[in-house]
Design an enzyme around this catalytic site. Structure first.
Site, PDB file in Angstrom:
ATOM      1  N   LYS A  32      18.021 -40.843 151.332  1.00  0.00           N
ATOM      2  CA  LYS A  32      19.482 -40.391 151.612  1.00  0.00           C
ATOM      3  C   LYS A  32      20.069 -39.078 151.219  1.00  0.00           C
ATOM      4  CE  LYS A  32      21.159 -44.719 152.710  1.00  0.00           C
ATOM      5  NZ  LYS A  32      22.458 -45.529 152.640  1.00  0.00           N
TER       6      LYS A  32
ATOM      7  N   CYS B 287      58.298 -29.345 129.968  1.00  0.00           N
ATOM      8  CA  CYS B 287      56.838 -28.420 130.318  1.00  0.00           C
ATOM      9  C   CYS B 287      55.924 -28.662 129.119  1.00  0.00           C
ATOM     10  CB  CYS B 287      57.459 -26.947 130.362  1.00  0.00           C
ATOM     11  SG  CYS B 287      55.781 -25.813 130.307  1.00  0.00           S
TER      12      CYS B 287
ATOM     13  N   CYS C 142      58.427 -25.928 136.031  1.00  0.00           N
ATOM     14  CA  CYS C 142      58.946 -25.337 134.869  1.00  0.00           C
ATOM     15  C   CYS C 142      59.727 -23.998 135.522  1.00  0.00           C
ATOM     16  CB  CYS C 142      58.041 -25.133 133.781  1.00  0.00           C
ATOM     17  SG  CYS C 142      58.659 -23.928 132.480  1.00  0.00           S
TER      18      CYS C 142
ATOM     19  N   TYR D 299      13.879 -47.100 167.669  1.00  0.00           N
ATOM     20  CA  TYR D 299      13.001 -46.593 166.583  1.00  0.00           C
ATOM     21  C   TYR D 299      11.721 -47.823 166.533  1.00  0.00           C
ATOM     22  CZ  TYR D 299      16.538 -48.546 163.575  1.00  0.00           C
ATOM     23  OH  TYR D 299      17.463 -49.329 162.949  1.00  0.00           O
TER      24      TYR D 299
ATOM     25  N   ASP E 281      23.682 -42.670 161.699  1.00  0.00           N
ATOM     26  CA  ASP E 281      24.706 -43.674 160.950  1.00  0.00           C
ATOM     27  C   ASP E 281      25.657 -44.403 161.728  1.00  0.00           C
ATOM     28  OD1 ASP E 281      25.949 -44.199 158.697  1.00  0.00           O
ATOM     29  OD2 ASP E 281      27.618 -42.754 158.806  1.00  0.00           O
TER      30      ASP E 281
ATOM     31  N   GLU F  82      12.203 -39.632 160.587  1.00  0.00           N
ATOM     32  CA  GLU F  82      13.110 -39.728 161.695  1.00  0.00           C
ATOM     33  C   GLU F  82      14.250 -39.555 161.169  1.00  0.00           C
ATOM     34  OE1 GLU F  82      12.217 -43.504 164.085  1.00  0.00           O
ATOM     35  OE2 GLU F  82      10.402 -43.703 163.058  1.00  0.00           O
TER      36      GLU F  82
ATOM     37  N   CYS G 189      58.328 -18.750 130.230  1.00  0.00           N
ATOM     38  CA  CYS G 189      57.270 -19.774 129.883  1.00  0.00           C
ATOM     39  C   CYS G 189      55.930 -19.335 129.989  1.00  0.00           C
ATOM     40  CB  CYS G 189      57.164 -21.044 130.922  1.00  0.00           C
ATOM     41  SG  CYS G 189      55.851 -22.166 130.689  1.00  0.00           S
TER      42      CYS G 189
ATOM     43  N   CYS H 212      55.538 -24.812 127.423  1.00  0.00           N
ATOM     44  CA  CYS H 212      56.966 -24.245 126.699  1.00  0.00           C
ATOM     45  C   CYS H 212      57.901 -25.147 126.181  1.00  0.00           C
ATOM     46  CB  CYS H 212      57.823 -23.401 127.313  1.00  0.00           C
ATOM     47  SG  CYS H 212      58.453 -24.131 128.811  1.00  0.00           S
TER      48      CYS H 212
ATOM     49  N   LYS I 103      18.032 -40.611 159.932  1.00  0.00           N
ATOM     50  CA  LYS I 103      18.994 -41.868 159.930  1.00  0.00           C
ATOM     51  C   LYS I 103      20.119 -41.702 160.624  1.00  0.00           C
ATOM     52  CE  LYS I 103      19.513 -45.462 156.401  1.00  0.00           C
ATOM     53  NZ  LYS I 103      20.882 -45.711 156.866  1.00  0.00           N
TER      54      LYS I 103
HETATM   55 ZN   LIG Z   1      57.008 -24.107 130.669  1.00  0.00          ZN
END
Ligand SMILES: [Zn+2]
Length: 677
Positions: A321, A415, A433, A230, A120, A116, A438, A418, A118
């Site tokens: 489950k 950064c 940045c 049930y 919730d 069956e 970079c 860089c 389940k």
């Molecule tokens: Zn950078």
């Protein structure tokens, strides 16, 4: 000095956490933990107690079935206790369960299981006296529940008087089942609560539990709870005289007037059960209510009786489950990633955890606002969530488990790639940045340039891009077009043949249309759809460069933010230099001749389109705009006059009608192909 062993500490932590969660759930009706998470922590505790039996204490959550009811309702004793079910989380665990009961009943040859879904919701017990509902009670701790008869009466699918045709001599019967809220009602309730400024229910189960324990039954009536029965008990009588099996009991319940979930199935073996479990794993998502697993029961009551109960569970049933979408784990590090726009994205690196069938060890933390809001720290135990295809994210921190020596996370001021100072503009959540050279930004821009929807250069992947940038072979996407076979051969593990292939693939990209080139430039907010909208108005890069911001904004589907971003991008000298280099390399910065002409003669002229369903990348309005630009007509309803139906996911009646009329269907890719051809 006494050394506290780590397992002692962990067991203590787990107990405390589970108790807090139970209290919040049962007494306060304000859950602080998902059920799946509770289950997982509960199992961890169970495992540790099995491993170290000396750590078991009488107050451990594993030593009792449920918690005490709140005090506002009258407590009632259940005539027959409501046991909870043992959980299994996969078919292997189901097999272990079967082996266990078979050891107890070794003579059983063939077997029948009733499967069956389940639901919730919240389990309730109903008592009928001479066919009349006399009592409804919550499950409570399984032995003592709360009298919620008034509330139960408001549930329309619960009969107040049973249909006992042929069974009139049944004096007293007990029925168990699940009270639940259909998903639609659940959504409505939360919408209303939001408008009223009330706290939202976390899920339909908690909403159902909270509703059942409402003191004002008029509110309960408005909430439209539903019920599936049930279990049927007939105390003081031999059940076998009425039904011998769970299957018959379900039939009898239906005859008496109860709603029984129609999706139950009789299975003759474990593989059949496994098949049912697998089928409903996806199919359950189409049901109008939530399910979280499959309940498997031995069909024969005689066998159930023979097997009996452990201290907590019946031996003849198990809840199989579905995998959790949320799970707890520990944050081991917070790394900061720099993307092609220069945005710094913090990432949690976590102890690997199983989530919805995959192993998760990293989760995005979005930005520093999000981190501050959640107060995530290295060393924290957190709940991670994975929903569908979305990148896993950290939902919350379990503050109770925080080690004492943690520090709040601070976004770096420089950064990490860089080393330049980063910028966070006021009003923006993102830290960036802004160093144009970079390496992280460069790598990101090149990866974007070669990606499938942009220049689609096959063979140039993330690894190669990193190698090229790190070696200093490429400082801009334009440098890709100056790469030679010889230069590529200098790279690690690069043969002559593959080097030639790469050179060819890069050269091939010079034929890609102007719209893809524009998209590949990676201008902020310009996705592939916007790039097409822009290139349909501005046939050349000169036209676009010369366009006023207000004109760009005038394009249907292009908003102010996009227009501003595009306008500003073309004002930057470095970007103009890049365009010039790419143009010299041979990239397309103008619409192909025929497209320019066809825009005049409108290739979709005279054709009528209908757009339905959710398209993979285009919004419906965007698709309409593209069709209209090409001279097509877009209407809202399908008729004999419709030439094409553009279909996305979840298309409804329009698709059916179009199929009936034999109208040509197009998906988004096919539509775009026609538009680009
Ligand atoms: Zn950078």
């Amino acid at each position: 000095m006494i050394q506290i062993q780590p397992e002692v500490k962990r067991v203590e932590e787990l107990r405390q956490l589970l108790q807090q969660a139970s209290y919040a759930y049962y007494v306060l009706d304000a859950p602080i933990m998902e059920d799946a998470v509770y289950d997982q922590l509960y199992r961890e505790l169970q495992q540790m107690e099995t491993q170290y039996p000396e750590l078991i204490a009488p107050d451990s959550p594993t030593q009792r079935v449920g918690e005490r009811p709140a005090t506002q309702f009258t407590s009632v004793r259940h005539n027959i206790p409501l046991y909870s079910l043992e959980n299994a989380f996969n078919v292997d665990e189901l097999r272990v369960w079967e082996q266990r009961w078979r050891r107890q009943a070794p003579t059983v040859a063939s077997v029948e299981y009733v499967c069956e879904l389940k639901i919730d919701g919240s389990a309730i017990a109903l008592t009928y006296q001479n066919g009349i509902l006399v009592r409804g009670a919550t499950r409570g701790d399984g032995v003592m529940g709360e009298d919620i008869t008034q509330n139960v009466r408001t549930i329309r699918s619960i009969p107040l008087r049973l249909n006992l045709a042929g069974l009139e001599n049944l004096e007293k019967i007990e029925v168990r089942g699940e009270a639940f809220l259909p998903l639609e009602v659940f959504k409505q309730i939360n919408e209303e609560r939001q408008k009223a400024g009330e706290q939202l229910f976390a899920n339909p189960r908690n909403a159902a539990a909270g509703t059942l324990r409402q003191l004002d039954s008029r509110i309960v009536a408005r909430r439209r709870l539903d019920f599936f029965a049930y279990t049927l008990h007939i105390p003081g009588m031999d059940d076998a005289s009425i039904s011998n099996t769970q299957w018959e009991a379900l039939e009898l319940l239906q005859k008496m007037g109860f709603r029984v979930n129609p999706n139950h199935k009789l299975c003759g073996s474990l593989p059949e059960v496994a098949e049912y479990y697998k089928y409903w794993d996806t199919e359950r998502l189409n049901l109008p209510y939530m399910t979280d697993g499959v309940v498997v029961k031995l069909n024969l009551f005689k066998l159930q009786e023979q097997l009996g109960f452990t201290q907590k569970f019946p031996r003849w049933a198990v809840a199989l489950k579905y995998p959790a979408e949320e799970a707890p784990t520990r944050v081991e590090n917070i790394a900061v990633n720099v993307g092609r726009t220069g945005a710094l994205t913090p990432l949690a690196e976590m102890r690997p955890v199983q989530l919805a069938g995959t192993t998760v060890s990293r989760a995005t933390l979005h930005n520093s606002d999000r981190i501050a809001q959640l107060d995530i720290r290295i060393g924290d135990t957190v709940i991670v969530r994975k929903a569908g295809e979305i990148i896993p994210e950290v939902v919350r921190v379990l503050q109770e488990l925080r080690p004492s020596d943690t520090e709040p996370f601070v976004m770096p001021t420089h950064c990490p790639v860089c080393g330049q100072l980063v910028v966070r503009e006021s009003g923006e959540a993102v830290t960036r940045c802004v160093n144009a050279s970079c390496a992280a930004i460069l790598k990101g821009s090149i990866e974007h340039w070669v990606s499938r929807d942009a220049l689609d250069i096959k063979g140039v992947g993330e690894k190669l891009v990193h190698q090229l940038v790190d070696k200093g072979s490429v400082h801009s996407v334009a440098d890709l077009y100056e790469l030679t076979k010889e230069k590529l051969c200098e790279l690690e593990r690069m043969g002559e043949k593959s080097a030639q292939k790469l050179v060819d693939a890069i050269a091939q990209s010079k034929n890609q249309p102007w719209s893809r080139v524009l998209y590949g430039l990676g201008i902020r907010h310009v996705g592939s759809v916007n790039a097409q909208l822009l290139t349909q108005k501005y046939f050349t890069v000169e036209q676009l460069t010369a366009a006023k911001q207000s004109d760009i904004e005038g394009i249907y589907g292009i908003g102010a933010e996009i227009a501003q971003s595009v306008y500003q991008w073309f004002r930057i000298d470095a970007n103009q230099t890049l365009i010039e280099r790419l143009r010299v390399a041979g990239l397309q910065f103008a619409a192909a001749e025929e497209t320019t002409i066809s825009d005049g003669n409108q290739k979709l002229a005279g054709k009528t389109f209908v757009v339905t369903g959710t398209l993979p990348t285009l919004k419906r309005d965007e698709a309409k705009a593209l069709i209209q630009k090409a001279g097509g007509k877009v209407t809202d309803s399908v008729s004999k006059k419709t030439d094409y139906l553009v279909v996305g996911e979840d298309a409804g009646s329009k698709l059916e009608k179009a199929q009936a009329l034999g109208i040509i269907q197009l998906n988004e890719a096919q539509l775009l192909e026609i538009l680009e051809s």
